[in-house]
Design an enzyme around this catalytic site. Structure first.
Site, PDB file in Angstrom:
ATOM      1  N   ARG A   1       0.815  -1.221   0.000  1.00 55.10           N
ATOM      2  CA  ARG A   1       0.000   0.000   0.000  1.00 55.10           C
ATOM      3  C   ARG A   1       0.845   1.267   0.000  1.00 55.10           C
ATOM      4  O   ARG A   1       0.368   2.334  -0.305  1.00 55.10           O
ATOM      5  CB  ARG A   1      -0.913  -0.004   1.234  1.00 55.10           C
ATOM      6  CG  ARG A   1      -2.177  -0.807   0.991  1.00 55.10           C
ATOM      7  CD  ARG A   1      -3.063  -0.823   2.199  1.00 55.10           C
ATOM      8  NE  ARG A   1      -2.498  -1.653   3.253  1.00 55.10           N
ATOM      9  CZ  ARG A   1      -3.184  -2.146   4.274  1.00 55.10           C
ATOM     10  NH1 ARG A   1      -4.461  -1.888   4.381  1.00 55.10           N
ATOM     11  NH2 ARG A   1      -2.619  -2.908   5.176  1.00 55.10           N
TER      12      ARG A   1
ATOM     13  N   LYS B   1       1.178 -19.006   7.700  1.00 54.43           N
ATOM     14  CA  LYS B   1       0.420 -19.304   8.899  1.00 54.43           C
ATOM     15  C   LYS B   1       0.168 -18.001   9.665  1.00 54.43           C
ATOM     16  O   LYS B   1       0.943 -17.064   9.476  1.00 54.43           O
ATOM     17  CB  LYS B   1       1.145 -20.344   9.736  1.00 54.43           C
ATOM     18  CG  LYS B   1       2.218 -19.787  10.684  1.00 54.43           C
ATOM     19  CD  LYS B   1       2.743 -20.858  11.573  1.00 54.43           C
ATOM     20  CE  LYS B   1       3.766 -20.319  12.526  1.00 54.43           C
ATOM     21  NZ  LYS B   1       3.297 -19.510  13.614  1.00 54.43           N
TER      22      LYS B   1
ATOM     23  N   HIS C   1       7.040 -22.853   8.034  1.00 55.23           N
ATOM     24  CA  HIS C   1       8.459 -22.854   7.656  1.00 55.23           C
ATOM     25  C   HIS C   1       9.254 -23.932   8.368  1.00 55.23           C
ATOM     26  O   HIS C   1      10.336 -24.308   7.931  1.00 55.23           O
ATOM     27  CB  HIS C   1       9.082 -21.464   7.877  1.00 55.23           C
ATOM     28  CG  HIS C   1       9.297 -21.121   9.312  1.00 55.23           C
ATOM     29  ND1 HIS C   1       8.345 -20.517  10.074  1.00 55.23           N
ATOM     30  CD2 HIS C   1      10.355 -21.331  10.126  1.00 55.23           C
ATOM     31  CE1 HIS C   1       8.797 -20.350  11.296  1.00 55.23           C
ATOM     32  NE2 HIS C   1      10.019 -20.836  11.365  1.00 55.23           N
TER      33      HIS C   1
ATOM     34  N   LYS D   1      12.910 -26.739   7.234  1.00 60.31           N
ATOM     35  CA  LYS D   1      14.218 -26.783   7.899  1.00 60.31           C
ATOM     36  C   LYS D   1      14.937 -28.081   7.550  1.00 60.31           C
ATOM     37  O   LYS D   1      14.325 -29.145   7.466  1.00 60.31           O
ATOM     38  CB  LYS D   1      14.041 -26.681   9.423  1.00 60.31           C
ATOM     39  CG  LYS D   1      13.699 -25.286   9.890  1.00 60.31           C
ATOM     40  CD  LYS D   1      13.569 -25.243  11.391  1.00 60.31           C
ATOM     41  CE  LYS D   1      13.218 -23.849  11.857  1.00 60.31           C
ATOM     42  NZ  LYS D   1      14.340 -22.919  11.739  1.00 60.31           N
TER      43      LYS D   1
ATOM     44  N   GLU E   1      11.867 -21.130  23.246  1.00 62.08           N
ATOM     45  CA  GLU E   1      12.369 -19.840  22.756  1.00 62.08           C
ATOM     46  C   GLU E   1      12.842 -19.022  23.942  1.00 62.08           C
ATOM     47  O   GLU E   1      12.155 -18.984  24.977  1.00 62.08           O
ATOM     48  CB  GLU E   1      11.264 -19.079  22.024  1.00 62.08           C
ATOM     49  CG  GLU E   1      10.821 -19.741  20.734  1.00 62.08           C
ATOM     50  CD  GLU E   1       9.702 -18.955  20.079  1.00 62.08           C
ATOM     51  OE1 GLU E   1      10.011 -18.098  19.249  1.00 62.08           O
ATOM     52  OE2 GLU E   1       8.537 -19.191  20.419  1.00 62.08           O
TER      53      GLU E   1
ATOM     54  N   ASP F   1       0.130 -20.263  18.337  1.00 67.59           N
ATOM     55  CA  ASP F   1       1.348 -19.825  17.650  1.00 67.59           C
ATOM     56  C   ASP F   1       2.272 -20.999  17.320  1.00 67.59           C
ATOM     57  O   ASP F   1       2.903 -21.019  16.271  1.00 67.59           O
ATOM     58  CB  ASP F   1       2.085 -18.813  18.541  1.00 67.59           C
ATOM     59  CG  ASP F   1       3.192 -18.082  17.794  1.00 67.59           C
ATOM     60  OD1 ASP F   1       3.023 -17.843  16.580  1.00 67.59           O
ATOM     61  OD2 ASP F   1       4.215 -17.746  18.415  1.00 67.59           O
TER      62      ASP F   1
ATOM     63  N   HIS G   1       3.704 -25.947  14.396  1.00 70.43           N
ATOM     64  CA  HIS G   1       5.054 -26.533  14.452  1.00 70.43           C
ATOM     65  C   HIS G   1       5.082 -27.826  15.268  1.00 70.43           C
ATOM     66  O   HIS G   1       5.603 -28.852  14.824  1.00 70.43           O
ATOM     67  CB  HIS G   1       6.042 -25.568  15.103  1.00 70.43           C
ATOM     68  CG  HIS G   1       6.162 -24.238  14.425  1.00 70.43           C
ATOM     69  ND1 HIS G   1       5.939 -24.065  13.086  1.00 70.43           N
ATOM     70  CD2 HIS G   1       6.489 -23.023  14.919  1.00 70.43           C
ATOM     71  CE1 HIS G   1       6.132 -22.794  12.783  1.00 70.43           C
ATOM     72  NE2 HIS G   1       6.458 -22.142  13.874  1.00 70.43           N
TER      73      HIS G   1
ATOM     74  N   LYS H   1       7.762 -19.205  25.661  1.00 69.16           N
ATOM     75  CA  LYS H   1       8.581 -18.005  25.479  1.00 69.16           C
ATOM     76  C   LYS H   1       9.389 -17.785  26.752  1.00 69.16           C
ATOM     77  O   LYS H   1       8.969 -18.168  27.849  1.00 69.16           O
ATOM     78  CB  LYS H   1       7.688 -16.785  25.261  1.00 69.16           C
ATOM     79  CG  LYS H   1       6.887 -16.823  23.976  1.00 69.16           C
ATOM     80  CD  LYS H   1       7.704 -16.293  22.840  1.00 69.16           C
ATOM     81  CE  LYS H   1       6.859 -16.120  21.597  1.00 69.16           C
ATOM     82  NZ  LYS H   1       7.719 -15.927  20.408  1.00 69.16           N
TER      83      LYS H   1
END
Lengths: 415, 565
Positions: free
Chosen positions: B117, B226, B256, B260, B294, B313, B318, B416
């Site tokens: 945009r 996703k 993704h 891997k 993570e 998430d 995954h 996390k």
């Protein structure tokens, strides 16, 4: 230490196979092998890493040095026990001189170094003729053995046969062979039947983008039916010999193009390759004043595909490109009164494909193909598993195209 | 038995052909599918071989393609990237395309139409792309020659996704590009936008006919990032909306993780080696642990994460993808649908852990220390509700009710602000049936196979070995394979692998609609259960720890514990 740059970590000399084995054991028996760089803390060196035995047969010192340098560049990618064998003073007494080295690379800043051994071995006198007797005791058992034989391998010699019958893969560059290279190509094809060797020829590997380009023409469903109706395959190659005399230019690469197509399309050889007769003097066009004399008309063969015959032409053209380089592959197919012509040409770093259907341009593509050095070619040869189908069938087909009986490997006396 | 082809007809013969055969012998060729009108009787076979009978069969396939192991260069094509000014485009998608270009894996006749945009001219946008490459390319410095030719192929198209006229203009422009650049009508639409825009974008593409595959071979494919929906209902709705315009075979849903290197190696490891698969079942495996940890927080994506949480998430995609790859049966072929069929079967066999509330644990991090840095708690992060009930950690005990895995728990966890970034699959084998060394100073631990996905990609096998000496002490030792040491090769980024696959029409590593829905049918009941339960006492774990105590208790109930990673 720079990442991925091989560094010499160990060097020793030996004068017999037993001494070499002792030195090899000493390298890896050293507990907690560490190295100290200037001002940096000691770094642990990983235990030996080997994924294969790589034997380089070098007839001349400069070939040995080049081969070793190429393999060093692959240390991180394919850590191997490398044995570089040279022979010297063939008429003198037997002797052996070896330099044993460990080269290490740092794959990552926080990782231990990965090391692999190189044995530079020079054999004099009679010992130099028994390659297998030198190499076999030094290979790491249970790991595959690849023999890289730059230069002119004497495939029909007993020494070559003994060495290669114990190997898994032979790597050569047929485009560097003397003369037209055809005799040696036929000899190499003979090895396929008497050994379990997989053969990788840099000359064939270099053409992968050409094959991709030619195959792409027939991905189009409209053109696919023509694949069964080829009538002509013409390969134009570079020569530096303005007379174009037979045998003056290595034509291994042009032949591989035809052989690959013939093998894939199940063609039979009706007439093997033969030199095309000169035109009668009366019909020969004279070169313009100051112009170049006409080169040879090349070689021709006839193949059959189903009921149709396929004319094969290998045509030399004087060119500044390296002699034997393919400049153009032309295919002509006819089907039910319709004609398909494909023209594949080399450009700077690309292969250009153009297709005409009944005279109307119908397809055009370019395939980028960066030129590959020996390191990339050797890496690809090594990474190919077992007997690669294209290499095997193309070599067999090339031998049939060349024609004549194939000399049995190892049949000649030791050279 | 090998085959030879005479003309266009396959004829079985013995292999190999003798090298001293006369020159009129056919050259061995490769097997091809048998055409319908191939000769059947011995006479017909002989006549074909002698060249007296010509087959009228068309070649069933391009036999010149057989054995070409070089990565096939995709067809001439245009990649239309929606969301071209977004973070994902600059960080992942465009660097991946640049690397494919740099390594000659994109066709010469290739164009990237960046749709966004913002009011950029082509050169302005190229400058932004260059900045992004300088920051995010995995190989630096940028190859100037490759960049020069790549940047020539980037064009910017300003388009408000809510403005139908913009799509009309885009359609016309793509037709012009086909004519000018010989891209032959092949188009890959890549939706790197907000998920809420997916359905509208797809509808607009359909309205202007950009979904129609041309009869002369021009293909149309769409890549969707996703998350695929927010729950089962929204996933079904999105699949329905996409399905109104594109056939399933045209749709490539990217997760993704599947691109891997180590995840792809998992298939090779399982099905390319003979020694592991016989042990890969309830008889030998005690349990499986999969961790996606993570160390980072939510990285200024508070608004997004508030609506998502760890379950949506990571668990729904995954983690469940990794579970299905570990647990699936061998597919008949390594093609897209057989592979995905087997993965779907695994997902169907998983009972939602919400059926047994103790089998799923949620957590939210409070303040703490990660990698020697003090970090705030989740509720103190930007754009996060100070009373947020969003989970930043989830652990679950899954069971796969099929013949192979019945009774083998799969423990999965993701979070996390855990102590380190690590993704790992651990196969814990059963103890030996008879404790022969119970008198030893230490008994051998059960064998363990750990597959590290990131970082330090590799595989580790643990077994017991006798400590040298007079006594009988046993110590666990490991055989460790590290990708970085064994293959010092520049691995492609997952996006490079997946974009190249999409351009080549290989959907093996993409998620199919039914996979997405099956995964949601496992996760949805968990979210429903939490929504109908009292608010938890968050935060329940400190940043820099391995999650709430309830996660340890969950696995401890089975007499096991989480692996120390």
């Amino acid at each position: 230490m720079a990442l991925n740059e091989p560094v010499l970590r160990w060097s020793a000399r030996a004068h017999s196979i037993a001494e070499i084995e002792t030195e090899l054991a000493r390298i890896w028996a050293k507990q907690d092998l560490t190295t100290e760089m200037e001002g940096a803390p000691a770094r642990h060196i990983a235990a030996r890493t080997s994924v294969m035995n790589l034997v380089v047969i070098a007839r001349r010192p400069e070939i040995a040095e080049r081969g070793a340098a190429t393999i060093q560049a692959l240390t991180g990618r394919h850590p191997s026990r490398t044995i570089v064998v040279q022979s010297a003073d063939p008429d003198g007494p037997s002797w052996l001189d070896a330099r044993i080295e460990a080269h290490c690379v740092l794959p990552r800043e926080d990782a231990p170094e990965t090391c692999a051994e190189t044995i530079h071995l020079t054999a004099g006198g009679e010992a130099g003729r028994h390659l297998s007797a030198i190499v076999t005791p030094l290979i790491v058992h249970d790991l595959p053995v690849t023999v890289w034989w730059p230069g002119e391998p004497p495939f029909t010699s007993r020494a070559a046969y003994d060495l290669l019958s114990g190997a898994d893969r032979l790597v050569v560059d047929g485009s560097t062979w003397n003369g037209d290279g055809l005799e040696r190509m036929r000899e190499m094809a003979g090895l396929l039947d008497v050994t379990r060797l997989a053969i990788s020829d840099f000359a064939l590997i270099r053409q992968s983008r050409w094959r991709e380009a030619i195959a792409s023409v027939f991905d189009d469903p409209d053109f696919l039916p023509y694949l069964g109706s080829l009538r002509r395959i013409a390969v134009t190659y570079a020569t530096h010999d303005e007379t174009g005399a037979p045998g003056s230019t290595n034509i291994v690469k042009p032949i591989y193009h035809v052989a690959w197509l013939a093998s894939r399309l199940g063609m039979s050889v009706v007439k093997p390759l033969a030199i095309v007769a000169e035109r009668p003097a009366a019909s020969r066009s004279k070169p313009a004043p100051g112009g170049r004399p006409m080169v040879s008309r090349g070689m021709a063969a006839t193949l059959s595909q189903g009921r149709g015959e396929v004319a094969v032409v290998l045509r030399p053209v004087v060119s500044p490109m390296p002699a034997g380089t393919t400049l153009r592959v032309e295919l002509l197919a006819e089907r039910r009164g319709s004609e398909l012509r494909a023209d594949v040409t080399a450009e700077a770093e690309a292969v250009h494909v153009r297709v005409w259907q009944d005279g109307v341009e119908a397809f055009e593509r370019r395939f980028l193909a960066a030129r590959r050095g020996e390191v990339d070619l050797l890496a690809e040869a090594i990474e190919t598993g077992r007997r690669e189908d294209i290499a095997t069938v193309s070599l067999r087909a090339a031998a049939k195209l060349v024609g004549g009986p194939i000399p049995p490997a190892g049949a000649r006396p030791v050279s | 038995m090998a085959t030879r082809v005479k003309g266009k007809v396959e004829v079985p013969v013995k292999d190999p052909a003798p090298v001293d055969a006369p020159p009129d012998q056919p050259i061995p060729a490769q097997p091809a599918p048998r055409p319908k009108d191939a000769p059947k009787t011995m006479r017909q076979l002989r006549e074909v071989r002698e060249g007296k009978r010509a087959s009228r069969a068309k070649p069933a396939e391009n036999v010149l393609r057989q054995g070409l192991h070089l990565e096939r260069v995709p067809d001439p094509s245009v990649l239309v990237l929606f969301g071209a000014t977004g973070d994902l485009a600059y960080r992942k998608v465009i660097p991946a395309m640049y690397h494919l270009w740099r390594t000659n894996l994109l066709p010469h006749e290739f164009l990237l139409i960046a749709v966004g945009r913002r009011p950029y001219e082509d050169d302005d946008y190229r400058a932004e792309v260059r900045k992004g490459l300088d920051e995010f390319s995995r190989v630096l410095p940028i190859d100037e020659a490759a960049w020069a030719s790549f940047s020539e192929r980037i064009m910017y198209d300003r388009c408000d996704f809510t403005d139908p006229a913009g799509f009309d203009r885009l359609a016309s422009r793509l037709d012009e590009i086909d004519t000018e650049h010989a891209t032959r009508g092949n188009r890959l639409f890549y939706l790197a936008t907000q998920p809420s825009q997916f359905a509208d974008l797809v509808a607009q593409l359909g309205r202007v006919g950009l979904d129609h595959e041309r009869h002369d071979g021009g293909w149309r494919r769409i890549v969707i990032e996703k998350p695929f929906g927010h729950d089962l209902d929204s996933a079904k709705k999105l699949n329905r909306e996409v399905g109104k315009v594109f056939r399933e075979s045209q749709v490539y849903r990217i997760d993704h993780y599947l691109g891997k290197e180590t995840v792809r190696n998992l298939l090779v490891f399982r099905f390319g080696n003979g020694i592991f698969e016989p042990l890969w079942n309830r008889r030998y495996v005690d349990h499986v642990q999969i961790t996606v940890a993570e160390s980072i927080g939510i990285e200024n994506r508070g608004a997004f994460y508030e609506e998502t949480g760890a379950s949506r998430d990571v668990l729904q995609n995954h983690l469940l993808q990794l579970v299905s790859l570990v647990a699936m049966e061998p597919p008949a072929t390594f093609e897209a649908d057989p592979l995905r069929d087997e993965k779907v079967k695994v997902l169907r066999a998983i009972a939602s852990p919400a059926d047994s509330p103790g089998n799923v644990v949620r957590g939210q991090y409070g303040p703490g220390w990660v990698a020697a840095t003090q970090v705030p708690g989740y509720r103190e992060e930007q754009d996060v509700d100070p009373l947020s009930e969003t989970e930043t950690f989830v652990a679950a005990r899954l069971t796969i009710d099929d013949w192979r895995w019945s009774g083998v728990p799969f423990y999965v966890r993701t979070g996390k602000r855990l102590p380190k970034r690590s993704t790992e699959i651990a196969i814990q084998f059963r103890e030996v049936p008879h404790r022969l060394f119970r008198e030893a100073a230490t008994e051998p631990d059960p064998n363990l196979l750990a597959i590290r996905i990131q970082p330090d990609e590799g595989i580790m096998l643990r077994f017991g070995a006798k400590v040298p000496g007079l006594g009988m002490a046993i110590r666990p030792v490991t055989m460790d394979f590290t990708y970085g040491s064994a293959f010092n090769i520049d691995s492609p980024d997952a996006y490079e692998t997946l974009i190249l696959d999409a351009l080549q029409g290989d959907a093996s590593l993409f998620t199919r609609a039914d996979e997405v829905e099956e995964a949601w049918s496992i996760v949805d009941p968990i979210i429903d259960m939490w929504a109908s339960s009292p608010a938890p006492e968050f935060a329940n774990y400190d940043a820099g720890t391995w999650g709430p105590a309830e996660a340890d208790e969950m696995i401890a109930r089975d007499g096991k514990r989480w692996r120390r990673i």
